[in-house]
Design a protein around this motif. Structure first.
Motif, mmCIF file in Angstrom:
data_model
loop_
_atom_site.group_PDB
_atom_site.id
_atom_site.type_symbol
_atom_site.label_atom_id
_atom_site.label_comp_id
_atom_site.label_asym_id
_atom_site.label_seq_id
_atom_site.Cartn_x
_atom_site.Cartn_y
_atom_site.Cartn_z
ATOM 1 N N LEU A 1 0.837 -0.887 0.311
ATOM 2 C CA LEU A 1 -0.094 -0.113 0.455
ATOM 3 C C LEU A 1 0.623 1.312 0.110
ATOM 4 O O LEU A 1 0.529 2.381 -0.539
ATOM 5 C CB LEU A 1 -0.809 0.461 1.125
ATOM 6 N N LEU B 1 1.584 4.480 -2.548
ATOM 7 C CA LEU B 1 1.056 5.894 -2.421
ATOM 8 C C LEU B 1 1.834 6.594 -3.131
ATOM 9 O O LEU B 1 1.674 7.535 -3.516
ATOM 10 C CB LEU B 1 0.361 5.410 -0.776
ATOM 11 N N ASP C 1 2.018 7.100 -5.955
ATOM 12 C CA ASP C 1 0.471 8.552 -6.749
ATOM 13 C C ASP C 1 1.585 9.878 -6.319
ATOM 14 O O ASP C 1 1.998 10.651 -6.769
ATOM 15 C CB ASP C 1 -0.425 8.252 -5.336
ATOM 16 N N LEU D 1 -0.168 4.970 9.035
ATOM 17 C CA LEU D 1 -0.841 3.675 8.434
ATOM 18 C C LEU D 1 -0.716 1.900 8.508
ATOM 19 O O LEU D 1 -1.629 0.973 8.689
ATOM 20 C CB LEU D 1 -0.663 4.009 6.545
ATOM 21 N N LEU E 1 -1.924 -0.987 10.328
ATOM 22 C CA LEU E 1 -2.561 -2.007 9.735
ATOM 23 C C LEU E 1 -1.495 -2.648 10.692
ATOM 24 O O LEU E 1 -2.002 -4.395 10.719
ATOM 25 C CB LEU E 1 -1.957 -2.230 8.434
ATOM 26 N N ASP F 1 -7.817 -8.090 17.665
ATOM 27 C CA ASP F 1 -8.413 -9.288 16.398
ATOM 28 C C ASP F 1 -9.469 -9.880 17.073
ATOM 29 O O ASP F 1 -10.452 -11.247 17.001
ATOM 30 C CB ASP F 1 -7.232 -10.316 16.095
ATOM 31 N N SER G 1 -13.716 -9.903 17.646
ATOM 32 C CA SER G 1 -14.274 -9.556 16.538
ATOM 33 C C SER G 1 -15.558 -10.685 16.442
ATOM 34 O O SER G 1 -15.834 -11.468 15.786
ATOM 35 C CB SER G 1 -13.190 -10.311 15.501
ATOM 36 N N ARG H 1 -18.882 -10.729 14.983
ATOM 37 C CA ARG H 1 -19.248 -10.905 13.225
ATOM 38 C C ARG H 1 -20.937 -11.379 12.724
ATOM 39 O O ARG H 1 -21.311 -12.489 13.754
ATOM 40 C CB ARG H 1 -18.873 -11.978 12.510
ATOM 41 N N GLN I 1 -16.637 -10.259 5.741
ATOM 42 C CA GLN I 1 -17.238 -9.738 7.593
ATOM 43 C C GLN I 1 -16.470 -10.204 8.328
ATOM 44 O O GLN I 1 -17.180 -11.221 9.448
ATOM 45 C CB GLN I 1 -18.770 -9.698 7.697
ATOM 46 N N THR I 2 -15.110 -9.732 8.471
ATOM 47 C CA THR I 2 -14.746 -10.945 8.982
ATOM 48 C C THR I 2 -14.837 -9.923 10.577
ATOM 49 O O THR I 2 -14.477 -10.745 11.970
ATOM 50 C CB THR I 2 -13.196 -10.419 8.923
ATOM 51 N N GLY I 3 -14.679 -9.169 10.818
ATOM 52 C CA GLY I 3 -15.080 -8.806 12.337
ATOM 53 C C GLY I 3 -14.332 -8.340 12.703
ATOM 54 O O GLY I 3 -13.644 -7.342 14.201
ATOM 55 N N LYS I 4 -12.265 -7.832 11.413
ATOM 56 C CA LYS I 4 -11.439 -7.501 12.492
ATOM 57 C C LYS I 4 -10.991 -6.460 12.110
ATOM 58 O O LYS I 4 -11.758 -5.977 10.773
ATOM 59 C CB LYS I 4 -10.141 -8.522 11.768
ATOM 60 N N VAL I 5 -11.517 -5.902 12.892
ATOM 61 C CA VAL I 5 -11.002 -4.108 12.555
ATOM 62 C C VAL I 5 -9.549 -3.844 11.820
ATOM 63 O O VAL I 5 -10.202 -2.757 10.738
ATOM 64 C CB VAL I 5 -10.643 -3.402 13.870
ATOM 65 N N ARG I 6 -8.407 -4.384 12.165
ATOM 66 C CA ARG I 6 -7.281 -4.562 11.712
ATOM 67 C C ARG I 6 -8.000 -4.674 9.859
ATOM 68 O O ARG I 6 -7.427 -3.636 8.775
ATOM 69 C CB ARG I 6 -6.606 -5.007 11.951
ATOM 70 N N ALA J 1 -9.984 -1.706 8.338
ATOM 71 C CA ALA J 1 -9.327 -0.992 8.105
ATOM 72 C C ALA J 1 -7.679 -1.053 6.740
ATOM 73 O O ALA J 1 -7.946 0.081 5.641
ATOM 74 C CB ALA J 1 -7.656 -0.241 9.043
ATOM 75 N N ALA J 2 -7.593 -1.585 6.779
ATOM 76 C CA ALA J 2 -6.620 -2.126 5.303
ATOM 77 C C ALA J 2 -7.483 -2.136 4.148
ATOM 78 O O ALA J 2 -7.067 -1.445 3.096
ATOM 79 C CB ALA J 2 -5.973 -4.222 5.820
ATOM 80 N N ALA K 1 -8.389 1.374 3.746
ATOM 81 C CA ALA K 1 -6.706 2.005 3.247
ATOM 82 C C ALA K 1 -6.751 1.278 1.069
ATOM 83 O O ALA K 1 -6.240 2.890 0.628
ATOM 84 C CB ALA K 1 -5.381 1.364 3.896
ATOM 85 N N LEU K 2 -6.767 0.680 1.623
ATOM 86 C CA LEU K 2 -6.588 -0.274 -0.249
ATOM 87 C C LEU K 2 -7.574 0.077 -0.503
ATOM 88 O O LEU K 2 -6.857 1.271 -2.291
ATOM 89 C CB LEU K 2 -6.882 -1.894 0.049
ATOM 90 N N VAL L 1 -6.372 4.179 -1.651
ATOM 91 C CA VAL L 1 -5.475 4.096 -2.353
ATOM 92 C C VAL L 1 -5.699 4.091 -3.696
ATOM 93 O O VAL L 1 -5.521 5.227 -4.812
ATOM 94 C CB VAL L 1 -4.263 3.067 -1.816
ATOM 95 N N ILE M 1 -7.414 7.317 -5.040
ATOM 96 C CA ILE M 1 -6.653 8.197 -4.765
ATOM 97 C C ILE M 1 -5.994 8.006 -6.607
ATOM 98 O O ILE M 1 -5.893 9.196 -7.241
ATOM 99 C CB ILE M 1 -5.452 8.218 -4.486
ATOM 100 N N THR M 2 -5.399 7.177 -6.924
ATOM 101 C CA THR M 2 -4.755 6.010 -8.065
ATOM 102 C C THR M 2 -5.837 6.765 -8.955
ATOM 103 O O THR M 2 -5.057 7.488 -10.235
ATOM 104 C CB THR M 2 -3.746 5.190 -7.825
#
Lengths: 179, 102, 630
Positions: A99, A103, A106, B21, B25, B95, B98, B101, C604-609, C612-613, C616-617, C620, C623-624
């Motif tokens: 990622l 960026l 970009d 970021l 992550l 994690d 979770s 779900r 829908q994994t329930g995992k916040v990270r 977030a990933a 972000a993807l 990105v 933006i690209t």
């Protein structure tokens, strides 16, 4: 001035990088404060002394103090640092790296194609201009920000209170109201 | 002053932002995630300041003030949630939270 | 008097409602309600008729608008009753014959479980039929048309526990549906081109706007003819009527002999203006009628089932009516419709008496010698048979059939051939009906009689026998010197036939020929089926005799043909398309959304990270895209 900028930038990058690799929360927090302070220095070099002051007072001061309170309340022992070490695995860095590279591409592309403006505007904007702009065209934004802060206040208060009601045996309730 | 090329400031902002970021992550600890979010907000604020400086306008600084207010609100709610999560799960592992779900 | 008209259709409907709602609790009283409502309706019809004849309304047309049915942008069909001499005749036939048959059913259906249900359906039928004949616009007529079709379906499948009865009902429904669809399209066509469905206005508009012989009236007439063919069981839609005998015998008498199947005749007579303007279609009507009467008369000759004989006979007699319509003898067709309603209802009711007397026996070869055991049924059946065979002078059938044959002879187009077909049909008619009489009522008794008809069966039989005799005297041929009352009565509705002035001598000659033919038919039947049955048996044993008998028995193979040509391919298609090719599109959409649903729910994994990933993807990528598309 250039030297000051590059030095502060180097401090900021290094300390920020250290924030995210620290195992101990308190250490990470200290590095974060360092990073914010160096950012304040950069602001000064960019001619924004008012914002630099805000950065120090609010960011490095108030917000970080909040973190400190919470960390103290959670009372994390040494075993949590071990757990952090366990959680950190090399494979986890691959996705974010991709990622980041995207960026970077970009940004480089943008900088390459954007028209170059030679030199800077003569004067830096001081607190006076900022204040005039803030209460002139951005008045709605200011009001919205105040509403947002109020919402944050009410929200955190509610969260803290509901803990007390839901789990009475947990004893005292903690922070969240420290805005 | 003012001899620093704008590109350098933007690259700095980018580096800081990416670091935040990556922190979001990579880390599993909720506190670290929050801190990383702070880093990202700060980085974007830096970019605003730089842009405002470049054009000699106060608008960049105004934006930074807004970001600051937002960060304050976000941190207060976020930290309250962290406390709540810790009470609930006896852990700060993101994690682990979770379970809801659907 | 005339203002009582609305009561005539309303009473049977009221009876239907009462029976449908409370019939179960009525018991034997259901018959009183069912019969009484139709009887009252008949009384009111007679009162209306008396009023109509004694003080005729202007232009001999009486309309009674009850309420507006629909009112949409210029399309305004009302619930409009329309009484002229034609519909008056039909109303009288429907109510009087209907009442007699209801009375008969009160005894005939007594032991049946569905006693009140039967009367509910019958009342509904009579009401719908009255709506059909009294309708002032074609849409209301179509309502009655479909109503009688529905009742026909319900009553054919009345004994629904036997699957073959249900199959017969469905067959009748589907086959008549073909004609109904044609009629519906015809209504659309007429409304589109004439802007109204009001019968009277429409006829005037048609006469004004269209040229005789142009495409418009031909198309309209052809579509109306399609509806009439289905309802009246004429070629090529005649196959449902013999199977419709699965219903109770009073149903066969009322619906499938006296009234509903003649609705097609009524429809064509009602729209005679259009048919007059469409000479090609009108000639087709005549040809279809002639062909139908010959084919089904031949089929009637070889049937074993007493009711099937009468069913084929009905098809054949309606063929006569179509022949009359086709040659423009409108009043002759209606005259034959009326007399046929009397004597065919009589024959069916007589057959019903025989069938119930022999405990449900339908096979004529197991009957015999009933003349002594059931004298009333015999004499009444004999009267009906004489009338059907058109025995000269004393029977109604003689006068009505004679008028049709005379009109056919006069027809400009192929007059002789139409007349020849008619006279050949008359011979066959005479043979097959007296074959029935001789086999069933003469000879040796073969099955014991278990039940004698009671008074409620005898009264309708005698009344109908009386009508079968005197019904013809209202319209005598010119050479008797008596006024043709009936034709004059209908004159206000129908245009005068083109060659009205014909020589009485010709008519006398033709009547004599048909009298001789019908008497000859009786003798042939007597010779082959009573005096010397061995001849007919021997004839049936020869190879061509057997083949022809089988062919005629199956109704000229129409069922086989339709089975192979239409039903089987359709079944094959239905089987091939079991999974509904068109539906695949929609099931694909459903399957795709289900697939994506599962795919998305995996995220829908329930995992916040993880969130977030992905966030972000997405940022990105956005933006690209924004950068590159700048």
């Amino acid at each position: 001035m250039e030297g000051v900028f590059y030095m502060a930038a180097a401090v900021a990058v290094i300390s920020t990088a250290l924030v995210i690799v620290q195992m101990n929360v308190v250490h990470a927090l200290l590095y974060l404060i360092l990073s914010l302070l160096s950012a304040a220095v950069i602001f000064v070099t960019l001619g924004a002394p008012f914002v630099a002051a805000l950065e120090v007072i609010i960011y490095a001061g108030a917000i970080m103090i909040l973190f400190v309170f919470v960390i103290m309340m959670l009372n994390l022992g040494t075993q949590s640092a071990g757990m952090e070490r366990q959680w950190m695995r090399a494979g986890m860095w691959a996705g974010p790296a991709v990622l980041a590279l995207l960026l970077l591409a970009d940004v480089i592309y943008m900088l390459a194609v954007s028209p170059r403006v030679s030199g800077y505007a003569a004067k830096a904007a001081g607190p006076r201009e900022v204040g005039i702009a803030l209460f002139g065209p951005y008045l709605i934004g200011v009001e919205l920000a105040s509403v947002l802060l109020l919402a944050g206040l009410v929200g955190s208060f509610h969260l803290g209170r509901s803990v007390r009601q839901r789990l009475p045996e947990e004893g005292e309730a903690g922070g969240g109201e420290g805005d | 002053m003012a001899a620093v090329p704008m590109e350098h400031v933007f690259v700095l902002a980018w580096v800081l932002f990416i670091t935040g970021l990556v922190g979001v992550l990579v880390r599993r600890n909720l506190l670290f995630i929050l801190m990383s979010v702070e880093i990202m907000l700060n980085a974007s604020g830096l970019a605003f300041i730089a842009a405002g400086f470049k054009w000699g306008q106060p608008d960049g600084q105004v934006m930074f003030i807004f970001i600051l207010a937002m960060a304050a609100a976000e941190v207060s709610v976020g930290l309250a949630l962290v406390l709540l999560a810790y009470r609930q799960f006896r852990s700060l592992d993101a994690d682990q939270a979770s379970r809801m779900r659907g | 008097m005339l203002s009582l008209l609305w009561l005539v259709p309303a009473l049977p409907f009221a009876g239907f409602l009462a029976l449908a709602l409370f019939g179960r609790r009525m018991g034997a009283f259901a018959a009183a309600v069912g019969t009484g409502s139709v009887g009252l309706s008949a009384l009111f019809a007679l009162a209306v008729a008396a009023g109509f004849i004694s003080s005729p309304p202007p232009a001999r047309i009486y309309t009674q608008s009850l309420w507006d049915w629909i009112n949409v942008g210029g399309f305004k069909p009302g619930i409009l009753l329309y009484l002229d001499s034609l519909s008056l005749v039909m109303v009288l036939v429907v109510t009087v014959v209907g009442f007699l048959i209801h009375l008969y059913s009160a005894e005939f259906m007594e032991a049946d479980d569905g006693y009140s249900r039967f009367f509910a359906y019958m009342n509904l039928f009579v009401g719908s039929m009255l709506v059909l004949v009294l309708a002032g616009n074609l849409l209301l007529l179509y309502l009655g048309w479909e109503g009688v079709g529905l009742c026909s379906y319900l009553l054919i499948g009345f004994w629904y526990r036997q699957p073959e009865n249900g199959a017969a009902a469905i067959k009748a429904f589907v086959v008549t549906r073909i004609g109904d669809t044609a009629l519906a399209i015809g209504l659309f066509f007429l409304f589109l081109n004439l802007g109204t469905l009001d019968i009277q206005k429409m006829m005037n508009m048609a006469a004004l706007r269209w040229q005789a012989g142009s495409a418009y009236p031909e198309i309209a007439a052809a579509l109306i003819l399609g509806g009439a063919l289905g309802k009246s069981a004429q070629l090529p839609l005649q196959t449902w009527l013999p199977d419709a005998m699965a219903g109770p015998t009073p149903v066969s008498a009322l619906i499938h002999a006296a009234t509903m199947v003649t609705a097609g005749v009524y429809l064509i007579a009602r729209t005679n203006v259009i048919f007059t303007m469409a000479p090609a279609v009108q000639f087709a009507v005549a040809v279809i009628g002639a062909a139908t009467l010959l084919l089904s008369a031949a089929s009637a000759l070889v049937q074993h089932d007493i009711k099937r004989v009468l069913a084929y006979s009905t098809i054949s007699q309606i063929g006569y009516m179509f022949l009359a319509l086709g040659v423009g003898a409108w009043s002759a067709a209606i005259f034959h419709l009326m007399t046929h309603a009397f004597f065919k209802a009589l024959l069916f009711l007589g057959a019903g008496a025989v069938i119930s007397g022999l405990d449900g026996e339908h096979d004529i070869f197991k009957m015999g010698g009933l003349r002594r055991q059931m004298p009333v049924a015999f004499w009444c059946f004999l009267t009906g048979a004489c009338s059907l065979a058109a025995l000269p002078l004393v029977t109604a059938g003689f006068y009505s059939k004679g008028l049709i044959l005379f009109s056919a002879w006069q027809s400009r187009r192929a007059g002789f051939w139409l007349w020849a077909a008619g006279i050949a049909g008359a011979l066959l008619t005479s043979i097959y009906i007296f074959r029935l009489v001789f086999i069933v009522f003469f000879g040796k008794p073969k099955t014991a009689v278990v039940k004698k008809p009671g008074p409620r069966i005898v009264i309708p039989l005698v009344a109908l026998a009386f009508l079968s005799i005197v019904g013809g005297f209202v319209n005598m041929p010119a050479f008797f010197g008596v006024k043709d009352v009936f034709s004059r009565f209908l004159e206000s509705v129908f245009p005068v036939p083109p060659q009205a002035a014909s020589l009485p001598e010709t008519e006398l000659l033709l009547e004599t020929v048909s009298a001789i033919v019908s008497l000859a038919g009786v003798y042939v039947a007597y010779f082959f089926f009573l005096a010397a049955p061995e001849y007919s048996e021997e004839m049936a044993r020869t190879a061509p005799g057997r083949a022809l008998g089988k062919f005629w028995f199956s109704g000229w193979g129409f069922d086989w043909l339709y089975e192979k040509a239409l039903v089987s391919p359709y079944r094959w298609f239905a089987r091939a398309n079991r999974n509904d090719a068109v539906d695949l599109i929609y099931s694909f959409i459903a399957a795709a959304s289900r697939f994506f649903h599962y795919g998305l729910s995996l995220s829908q994994t329930g995992k916040v990270r993880f969130y977030a990933a992905v966030l972000a993807l997405g940022a990105v990528i956005t933006i690209t895209i924004a950068v590159l598309a700048r």
